[in-house]
Design an enzyme around this catalytic site. Structure first.
Site, PDB file in Angstrom:
ATOM      1  CB  SER A   9      -0.885   0.004   1.237  1.00 55.52           C
ATOM      2  OG  SER A   9      -0.079   0.076   2.398  1.00 55.52           O
ATOM      3  CE  LYS A  10      -2.519   3.855  -1.583  1.00 52.76           C
ATOM      4  NZ  LYS A  10      -3.889   3.759  -1.328  1.00 52.76           N
ATOM      5  NE  ARG A  11       3.178   4.437   6.825  1.00 54.81           N
ATOM      6  CZ  ARG A  11       3.824   3.921   7.856  1.00 54.81           C
ATOM      7  NH1 ARG A  11       3.179   3.317   8.808  1.00 54.81           N
ATOM      8  NH2 ARG A  11       5.141   4.013   7.956  1.00 54.81           N
TER       9      ARG A  11
END
Length: 465
Positions: free
Chosen positions: A243-245
């Site tokens: 994920s982006k995170r």
RNA sequence: GUCCCCAUCGUCUAGAGGCCUAGGACACCUCCCUUUCACGGAGGCGACCGGGGUUCGAAUCCCCGUGGGGACGCCA
């Protein structure tokens, strides 16, 4: 019928590794079957789509060399066509207006979840013979819903996962146009795949649940249903979802990190697909071999170490001039400008076997073009007082030696023999003085490339003090 | 919660009922090569989620369980 595949990203971010693999497989499938590969930008989410993201996707595709035959098509430029189809569906009774407010729908969803049901639209505005529809509320712009079949099952033979069937009772009447009139994803995909004559839809398996809806829509339109192949997701190095995170980076980041595109491509090709025991192959070979039968239906975990191994392999194989151009750029980004001598390709020929990536490679050869910082621990360990006489006599011998690897080696040998010490006794301090550290290729080869002047100059550092 | 999907070494995978005492690759370990570190070479460690069937025979087929994932938006 010629094969036509497509890659259809939404421009809400960069092209990440999962998208890149989807693109790669779609591309390879088209190439394998001498078909066309189409790039389509799904930008109907105006709020989140950006031109920067479009560019980032294009950059990623270009870096990997995934060339498309048609497009990029932009859905926002096809609004007229979508409206035309929606109007027709409305006219034919295949779609209808729904005046439910968002609040109403939210309440419905909550209520269904609470009672353990799958949340879905209850069809309150769906026209039926003899059914009395609610009164149209004032001031509410309706959405358009597709009249989904209520009975039967939708079944397709997924080219990756095999037969999948979902009952129509699990589906509801999906919204195909928002209150503001813009069409939604599932609808646009269907119209586009139809208009563009897509024969195989190869995409991530987060779309499995959209497939029966799309098939129903396609059938309502009288369109040919393409074949579907749903690719499992790629997990991060730690087995967690990307994920982006968490670990999702742009493919172009791999360029910045010193990876060769052919290494990334080869790695991606083997992630979820296989051809027997073959591990290393180029894209021409891949396009010949690629098929959907050998795609693993389960999720795959990304493994940076294996990517590194492939990258190291391709660095060893790469054309030296090409490598030089790249490494020179990386060096100059670090403020090291590459001089004419020693010639960078020759330097890289000596060093390419020891680098996992281009940044490492650049860092490892920087000392040829500027005085390196000396590793103090290595200096303390190897450059002891008793080696100074050795350095001095080597320096003397080197003054008039022919500057070839052989002659330099002979000089080294001579000094070592005369002093009755082992070779490393001389080679190690030389390494530290000349390269800054205790690891290098064969020291005579290093000296030869470094040149007489620089070699003598760096050797004299401890002699002078 | 409901529906859908998935399940072989730590990781990527081979495997379409007998070729499987389960093969390859990365990583790891040992040895060799050696001028240090790498590269390279040779070995080694290491897996069929569990339980029931079907079958002469199952990693492969079926069922159940367990575990994991995905989807359930006027996002794509």
């Amino acid at each position: 019928m010629t094969v036509r595949t497509r890659f259809a990203p939404s421009p809400t971010g960069f092209l990440h590794i999962g998208g890149a693999r989807t693109a790669l497989f779609s591309w390879a499938y088209a190439r394998k079957h001498a078909g066309q590969f189409i790039l389509r930008i799904e930008d109907t989410d105006v709020a989140r789509s950006t031109p920067e993201a479009v560019q980032a996707i294009l950059d990623g595709m270009n870096w990997l060399g995934l060339s498309w035959d048609e497009g990029p098509f932009y859905q926002m430029q096809r609004m007229e066509r979508y409206r035309e189809v929606i109007d027709q569906m409305l006219t034919e009774g295949k779609a209808y207006r729904c005046y439910c407010s968002r609040e109403e729908l939210d309440a419905l969803r909550e209520q269904q979840m609470a009672s353990g049901l799958k949340p879905r639209y209850d069809g309150r505005w769906r026209p039926e013979p003899g059914k009395l529809l609610p009164e149209v509320p004032a001031g509410v712009e309706p959405v358009i819903r597709f009249r989904n079949p209520q009975a039967g099952v939708v079944e397709w033979n997924d080219l990756v996962k095999g037969s999948i069937s979902i009952a129509n009772s699990e589906l509801d009447d999906l919204i195909i146009a928002r209150a503001d009139g813009t069409p939604t994803y599932n609808f646009c995909v269907v119209v586009d795949d139809w208009d563009m004559g897509i024969t195989q839809v190869i995409r991530g398996d987060d779309h499995v649940n959209n497939t029966p809806r799309q098939i129903n829509l396609l059938q309502a339109l009288g369109a040919t249903v393409p074949q579907y192949a749903h690719l499992s997701m790629i997990l991060g190095d730690d087995g967690q979802k990307l994920s982006k995170r968490h670990g999702a980076v742009s493919v172009t980041q791999y360029h910045d990190d010193g990876y060769l595109p052919e290494a990334v491509l080869n790695y991606l090709a083997r992630l979820g697909w296989s051809h027997g025991d073959d591990e290393i192959f180029d894209m021409a070979q891949f396009c010949q071999w690629f098929d959907l039968d050998h795609i693993t239906p389960s999720a795959a975990q990304f493994n940076t170490e294996k990517l590194n191994w492939l990258n190291a392999h391709y660095i060893k194989l790469a054309d030296l001039e090409r490598l030089s151009a790249d490494v020179a750029q990386r060096l100059s980004a670090q403020g090291v400008s590459v001089a004419a001598e020693p010639a960078l390709p020759a330097v890289l020929a000596l060093y390419r076997e020891r680098a996992n990536n281009l940044n490492e490679l650049a860092a490892s050869v920087a000392y040829f073009y500027r005085m390196p910082p000396i590793d103090e621990a290595a200096y303390a360990k190897h450059v002891s007082a008793d080696v100074l006489p050795l350095l001095q006599s080597l320096s003397d011998a080197l003054q008039q030696a022919e500057w070839t690897v052989e002659a330099i080696h002979a000089a080294l040998d001579q000094v070592v023999k005369a002093a009755e010490v082992k070779f490393p006794k001389l080679a190690m301090p030389l390494r530290v003085l000349l390269t800054g550290g205790a690891q290098s290729p064969s020291i005579d080869a290093v000296m030869c490339l470094l040149g007489r002047e620089t070699t003598l100059q760096r050797m004299h550092l401890p002699l002078a003090s």
